[in-house]
Write a protein that holds these residues in place. Structure first.
Motif, PDB file in Angstrom:
ATOM      1  N   PHE A 672       0.853  -1.188   0.000  1.00  0.00           N
ATOM      2  CA  PHE A 672       0.000   0.000   0.000  1.00  0.00           C
ATOM      3  C   PHE A 672       0.891   1.242   0.000  1.00  0.00           C
ATOM      4  O   PHE A 672       1.713   1.422   0.901  1.00  0.00           O
ATOM      5  CB  PHE A 672      -0.908   0.005   1.234  1.00  0.00           C
ATOM      6  CG  PHE A 672      -1.848  -1.170   1.303  1.00  0.00           C
ATOM      7  CD1 PHE A 672      -3.105  -1.113   0.717  1.00  0.00           C
ATOM      8  CD2 PHE A 672      -1.468  -2.341   1.946  1.00  0.00           C
ATOM      9  CE1 PHE A 672      -3.965  -2.197   0.777  1.00  0.00           C
ATOM     10  CE2 PHE A 672      -2.318  -3.427   2.016  1.00  0.00           C
ATOM     11  CZ  PHE A 672      -3.575  -3.360   1.428  1.00  0.00           C
ATOM     12  N   LEU A 673       0.727   2.070  -0.996  1.00  0.00           N
ATOM     13  CA  LEU A 673       1.479   3.313  -1.103  1.00  0.00           C
ATOM     14  C   LEU A 673       0.674   4.415  -0.407  1.00  0.00           C
ATOM     15  O   LEU A 673      -0.343   4.869  -0.934  1.00  0.00           O
ATOM     16  CB  LEU A 673       1.721   3.662  -2.571  1.00  0.00           C
ATOM     17  CG  LEU A 673       2.413   2.569  -3.403  1.00  0.00           C
ATOM     18  CD1 LEU A 673       2.508   3.001  -4.870  1.00  0.00           C
ATOM     19  CD2 LEU A 673       3.792   2.267  -2.853  1.00  0.00           C
ATOM     20  N   CYS A 674       1.114   4.823   0.777  1.00  0.00           N
ATOM     21  CA  CYS A 674       0.375   5.781   1.608  1.00  0.00           C
ATOM     22  C   CYS A 674       0.945   7.184   1.365  1.00  0.00           C
ATOM     23  O   CYS A 674       2.086   7.461   1.747  1.00  0.00           O
ATOM     24  CB  CYS A 674       0.482   5.397   3.076  1.00  0.00           C
ATOM     25  SG  CYS A 674       0.025   3.677   3.414  1.00  0.00           S
ATOM     26  N   HIS A 675       0.146   8.044   0.760  1.00  0.00           N
ATOM     27  CA  HIS A 675       0.667   9.338   0.297  1.00  0.00           C
ATOM     28  C   HIS A 675      -0.263  10.474   0.701  1.00  0.00           C
ATOM     29  O   HIS A 675      -1.487  10.384   0.587  1.00  0.00           O
ATOM     30  CB  HIS A 675       0.799   9.313  -1.231  1.00  0.00           C
ATOM     31  CG  HIS A 675       1.051  10.660  -1.838  1.00  0.00           C
ATOM     32  ND1 HIS A 675       2.230  11.343  -1.674  1.00  0.00           N
ATOM     33  CD2 HIS A 675       0.254  11.459  -2.611  1.00  0.00           C
ATOM     34  CE1 HIS A 675       2.169  12.495  -2.327  1.00  0.00           C
ATOM     35  NE2 HIS A 675       0.983  12.589  -2.900  1.00  0.00           N
ATOM     36  N   SER A 676       0.336  11.555   1.185  1.00  0.00           N
ATOM     37  CA  SER A 676      -0.395  12.801   1.411  1.00  0.00           C
ATOM     38  C   SER A 676       0.214  13.872   0.524  1.00  0.00           C
ATOM     39  O   SER A 676       1.435  13.917   0.345  1.00  0.00           O
ATOM     40  CB  SER A 676      -0.327  13.225   2.885  1.00  0.00           C
ATOM     41  OG  SER A 676       1.009  13.439   3.284  1.00  0.00           O
ATOM     42  N   ASP A 677      -0.625  14.728  -0.024  1.00  0.00           N
ATOM     43  CA  ASP A 677      -0.121  15.771  -0.922  1.00  0.00           C
ATOM     44  C   ASP A 677       0.876  16.679  -0.214  1.00  0.00           C
ATOM     45  O   ASP A 677       1.857  17.131  -0.815  1.00  0.00           O
ATOM     46  CB  ASP A 677      -1.286  16.610  -1.455  1.00  0.00           C
ATOM     47  CG  ASP A 677      -2.224  15.781  -2.327  1.00  0.00           C
ATOM     48  OD1 ASP A 677      -1.762  14.764  -2.887  1.00  0.00           O
ATOM     49  OD2 ASP A 677      -3.411  16.134  -2.417  1.00  0.00           O
TER      50      ASP A 677
END
Length: 710
Positions: A672-677
């Protein structure tokens, strides 16, 4: 494998360690030691067993013990751990070669090394009018000491450090001091330590390759003691360990070595992978078949997509994304996703790993709090919280400042108030029959007492009678009694100190305070007991070093002066508690793994699900803490040319490729690629995996319900 050395080459999870164990078992049977205990050539056959780090060492030793049914003692060490033991064991050979004072060597802890090096640094550069802010000075000294460690691990003399820096690490890197100044200090530091019998990791490495390994008597001892060598994950070993292994192989010792071209986890710290590959020429090479996993199926095309966003190939549904705008929302959403999956019994906690390029305290605290509240255990790897972060440690240090004279400036009112709360805690049974610690003096009453009954005095601060507070009746019987007991304890300790100063060292006072003022160990958590144990070990080491310095320098420092340095050392936060791992032979603790990239790769485990936290961060392609200052110019294959931005970019890209191969190989089912802008600092995240994140299917539907794969 009698008389034959084997080089086991394979990628992540290809079974290299299992093959090494199989070869070791066969070798043991060939030596006829398995049951009969016979000897080989009139002596018992013994193997030198190496692992890359402490975690791997414990795991390998356990597996070897199980493979032999517990019939043979297994001693497994890291290369530097082995060399440290050898330097101490054969110290007479070294002090004869160096013409040193005949005294038993004493190892320095890294934090003590930093403290002593700072004192010498200020002496060496006092006449050159070099002055830096404390934080900058700390970094300069740490980087300089790391150079000695890099040089020692590479088999490079300290005298060669400055010339290498001049050529390979020029002023374009904005060095605050010149290479010559670093070299001058390191030579002075080495001589200063040797004169006093003090050993650091860098010094141990230099003494081993420079004086011990070439010694004919020591070489004879090596060949007499060891008939086999088994080394796991040699791609993470220093160059001098290769020299040791090469000497053994040249003299008829058979060996088995495992090598992973996609690991090289410690490259940039003290490992020299390319130099180690030369040892394969002495071995029979066995290429292990690649396992079927995400790495072999998708690592190459996805790396192509990272470098070329226009590369037209879909991302597999086993790679999904969790995307939010803010970092805070990302942490909450990731944790909730995990909670839903665990509660739905789709996965177990021990099958999950959360991996980040850098774990800040906000992320660590948030994930631990949210998951723990949901009754899901989580284990942060190698957390290394500073000792001073523990209220127990702060309370004990304040207590020492109230007992010994001339330490009043180290005990402020807030420190005393906290001490009153912590040292008045008592175990109590709750309604649900659970035990917890309740403070007889709560924070509000502790603040009132500190404001009215604590007399600040830089020479001899003291706690005054409770009646000094005009409204002492507001304190209450319970708090008043606890306060009076603590005051009496301090006064008794002071009287003992005056009557028997030699028999009341700070170590003994600390030990008595822990036994008489703190709750018993079975009322404390594992981490709290670990912190207290680390405090005692640190104190014992500190005063052992102080005694050594007094013998060598003939300068007597008073106990308060020593204690002041000790308290200040702890308050700088450089000393951490490292609890011993909670595990039993053959069993794992069932909890989620939380780690940085370096920590997770060093663990060498696999998980069904991996969550790549901050997947959009640019830190994924940067060495960060996984690379020491000027490390590339201390590799054996260094070209001798200047290290420039193009060289750094090439190294960063190679590291990123190894990370992808390694992590993909350790993901059994999903990533799972967990990304916040926005990052934790509020800046936009434009890291190398952004194109992957944008193409990956979302792991959470719009309604927030957990999605399941078809």
């Amino acid at each position: 494998m009698s008389g034959i050395s084997i080089w086991l080459r394979g990628i992540t999870r290809s079974g290299k360690t299992s093959c090494l164990i199989d070869h070791f078992t066969i070798w043991m049977k060939q030596q006829s030691l398995f049951v009969s205990g016979k000897t080989v050539g009139g002596r018992q056959a013994t193997a030198l067993i190496f692992a890359a780090n402490e975690n791997s060492r414990r795991s390998l030793a356990d597996r070897l013990v199980l493979s032999l049914g517990g019939d043979y003692p297994i001693i497994c060490k890291t290369p530097l751990g082995f060399m440290g033991d050898e330097v101490i064991l054969f110290w007479p050979l070294i002090f004869e070669a160096r013409q040193l004072t005949a005294q038993f060597p004493l190892r320095l802890r890294p934090e003590t090394e930093q403290e002593l090096a700072t004192r010498l640094w200020q002496q060496v550069f006092a006449q050159q009018s070099l002055s830096f802010p404390p934080s900058q000075e700390y970094r300069l000294i740490r980087d300089t000491l790391d150079l000695m460690q890099l040089a020692g691990a590479a088999g490079i003399a300290v005298e060669e450090i400055a010339p290498r820096l001049e050529v390979g690490w020029p002023d374009v890197h904005h060095q605050d001091i010149s290479p010559q100044q670093r070299g001058t200090f390191l030579i002075a530091w080495r001589n200063w330590c040797l004169e006093r019998g003090l050993l650091t990791y860098g010094l141990i490495s230099e003494l081993y390759w420079r004086y011990l390994l070439p010694n004919a008597h020591y070489q004879q001892q090596l060949l007499r003691r060891y008939q086999g060598i088994f080394a796991d994950d040699v791609d993470d070993y220093p160059a001098i360990a290769k020299d040791l292994s090469e000497f053994l192989l040249k003299n008829g010792v058979s060996g088995v070595f495992t090598y992973n071209p996609h690991a090289q986890i410690r490259l940039g710290l003290n490992a020299d992978t390319q130099y180690w590959e030369g040892l394969a020429t002495y071995c029979q090479i066995e290429q292990l078949p690649d396992p079927q996993n995400l790495a072999t199926e998708w690592a190459t095309p996805l790396l192509t997509l990272v470098t070329d966003p226009f590369f037209n190939r879909p991302i597999p549904d086993r790679i999904q994304s969790i995307q939010t705008t803010s970092r805070a929302k990302l942490l909450r959403q990731t944790a909730n996703f995990i909670i839903d999956a665990v509660h739905a019994e789709e996965i177990k906690p021990e099958e999950i790993a959360i991996i980040a390029p850098g774990l800040d305290e906000i992320a660590r605290y948030s994930l631990i709090e949210i998951l723990t509240a949901a009754k899901i255990p989580i284990n942060p790897l190698n957390e290394q919280r500073s000792l001073i972060s523990s209220p127990f440690i702060r309370a004990l240090l304040t207590l020492l400042a109230l007992i010994y004279p001339h330490l009043g400036k180290l005990a402020l009112r807030d420190d005393v108030a906290e001490m009153l709360v912590i040292l008045s805690q008592k175990p109590e049974i709750t309604e649900n029959l659970r035990q917890r610690l309740i403070a007889d003096i709560d924070p509000v009453r502790a603040g009132l007492i500190a404001d009215h009954c604590y007399q600040i005095d830089f020479e001899q601060p003291q706690l005054l009678p409770i009646e000094t507070f005009a409204r002492w009746d507001r304190i209450g019987y319970r708090a008043t009694t606890a306060y009076q007991q603590l005051v009496d304890w301090i006064e008794t300790a002071k009287n003992h100190l005056q009557s028997q100063p030699q028999a009341n060292t700070p170590i003994l006072v600390l030990d008595r305070a822990m036994r008489e003022l703190l709750p018993a160990n079975h009322y404390l958590t594992y981490d709290q007991v670990s912190v207290l144990r680390e405090l005692m070990e640190t104190a014992q080491h500190f005063w052992e070093v102080e005694r050594r310095l007094h013998q060598s320098d003939a300068i007597a420092h008073s106990v308060p002066q020593q204690l002041q340095r000790f308290i200040q050392l702890l308050r700088r936060g450089t000393i951490t508690a490292n609890p011993r791992p909670r595990y039993s032979l053959g069993k794992e603790i069932g909890s989620i793994t939380l780690a940085t990239i370096f920590q997770y790769r060093s663990l060498r485990k696999s998980h069904r699900w991996q969550f790549w936290l901050d997947a959009g961060s640019s830190l994924w392609i940067q060495g960060g803490a996984a690379q020491l200052f000027a490390a590339p110019v201390f590799l054996q294959n260094w070209s001798g040319e200047e290290w420039n931005s193009e060289s750094a970019q090439h190294m960063d890209q190679a590291r990123l490729e190894r990370i992808v191969w390694d992590l993909f190989g350790r993901a059994e089912e999903r990533i799972f690629l967990c990304h916040s802008d926005l990052s934790v600092r509020g800046t936009e995240q434009l890291g190398p995996f952004l194109s992957l994140i944008q193409r990956a299917e979302p792991a959470i539907a719009d309604n927030g319900v957990l999605t399941t794969l078809a």
